[in-house]
Design a protein around this motif. Structure first.
Motif, short mmCIF file in Angstrom:
data_model
loop_
_atom_site.label_atom_id
_atom_site.label_comp_id
_atom_site.label_asym_id
_atom_site.label_seq_id
_atom_site.Cartn_x
_atom_site.Cartn_y
_atom_site.Cartn_z
N UNK A 1 -3.14 -26.85 -7.72
CA UNK A 1 -3.53 -25.74 -8.58
C UNK A 1 -4.86 -25.13 -8.11
N UNK A 2 -5.79 -26.01 -7.72
CA UNK A 2 -7.08 -25.52 -7.24
C UNK A 2 -6.91 -24.71 -5.96
N UNK A 3 -6.01 -25.17 -5.09
CA UNK A 3 -5.75 -24.41 -3.86
C UNK A 3 -5.20 -23.03 -4.20
N UNK A 4 -4.26 -22.96 -5.14
CA UNK A 4 -3.70 -21.68 -5.55
C UNK A 4 -4.76 -20.76 -6.12
N UNK A 5 -5.65 -21.31 -6.95
CA UNK A 5 -6.73 -20.51 -7.53
C UNK A 5 -7.70 -20.03 -6.45
N UNK A 6 -8.03 -20.93 -5.51
CA UNK A 6 -8.99 -20.58 -4.46
C UNK A 6 -8.48 -19.43 -3.61
N UNK A 7 -7.23 -19.52 -3.17
CA UNK A 7 -6.66 -18.48 -2.31
C UNK A 7 -6.52 -17.15 -3.05
#
Length: 251
Positions: A1-7
């Motif tokens: 989820x954090x990766x999705x938010x970051x990108x």
């Protein structure tokens, strides 16, 4: 989820900062610090609880935000959530289709709204089937692998053990599988399991496990998209998004 938010944040021209809290911390204080610092354009809040005070605080302060999860407030607020109630309902019904009537349910801490929704879905399925709920089969906790194994082992030691299990997450699943292995029991035959699995871990396990998977990277992207729209237009329509779990039968 954090990766999705970051990108997603990077694509929209924002940077993502993560402010984590421990179970002993007051999450309201963390939000208040962000409001006082005035160093953020908007906030994403997670792990909502009943009557979550952060929602009212952010609405009162006019700070753009989006919640990952829902709380039982009458006021409209933007959120992105996973339909945990439907996932638990479907898991319970699928276990019943396997012939299970003694169905155990893993939940997180009682204050967690996701757990309340899971319990609601489980109770609805049990009521429709005319099966009374045995409270001893419902477990609350953080469900690390160790605590899950201990909890499920206690259930298996009972005179009338469960024949089905709806797992809260992957760690709960691994603990339950450990407890079964210790007793020489096989998932998919001695005990049927349906789990929520957001990492696709279950597909790599040599066990017959049915899964509800959720694309958490997509959840993260959607959270940023909703927050960006609140930042650009704070008075615009309040978006509420409920994402379904995708069921994968045991192979």
């Amino acid at each position: 989820m954090i990766e999705g938010m970051t990108l997603a944040a990077r694509k929209a021209g924002y940077s993502l900062s993560i402010y984590s809290t421990t179970p002993d911390d007051d999450p309201v204080e963390s939000v208040q610090r962000q409001l006082q610092a005035r160093s953020t354009d908007g906030l994403i809040i997670t792990r909502l609880v009943s009557g979550d005070p952060r929602v009212k605080l952010l609405l009162d302060q006019g700070m753009p935000f989006v919640a990952f999860g829902r709380t039982d407030l009458d006021t409209a607020y933007p959120y992105v959530d996973v339909d945990n109630e439907q996932i638990a309902y479907e898991a319970t019904r699928r276990l019943m289709d396997k012939g299970c009537r003694r169905i155990a349910l893993q939940l997180l801490v009682p204050e967690d709204q996701a757990s309340a929704m899971r319990l609601s879905g489980y109770a609805r399925a049990m009521a429709e089937a005319g099966i009374p709920i045995d409270q001893s089969l419902i477990g609350h906790g953080m469900f690390t692998m160790e605590s899950s194994a201990a909890w499920f082992d206690r259930l298996l030691a009972c005179s009338d053990p469960p024949t089905g299990l709806a797992c809260a997450n992957e760690l709960g699943l691994l603990g339950a599988l450990h407890a079964l292995g210790k007793r020489g029991l096989a998932p998919g035959s001695d005990v049927h399991i349906v789990t929520r699995d957001s990492t696709r871990l279950a597909r790599f396990l040599p066990a017959k496990i049915e899964v509800h998977s959720v694309d958490m990277a997509a959840v993260g992207r959607k959270l940023v998209e909703v927050l960006e729209s609140r930042i650009i237009n704070p008075l615009g329509p309040v978006e509420t998004i409920l994402l379904k779990g995708e069921f994968e039968p045991a192979e």
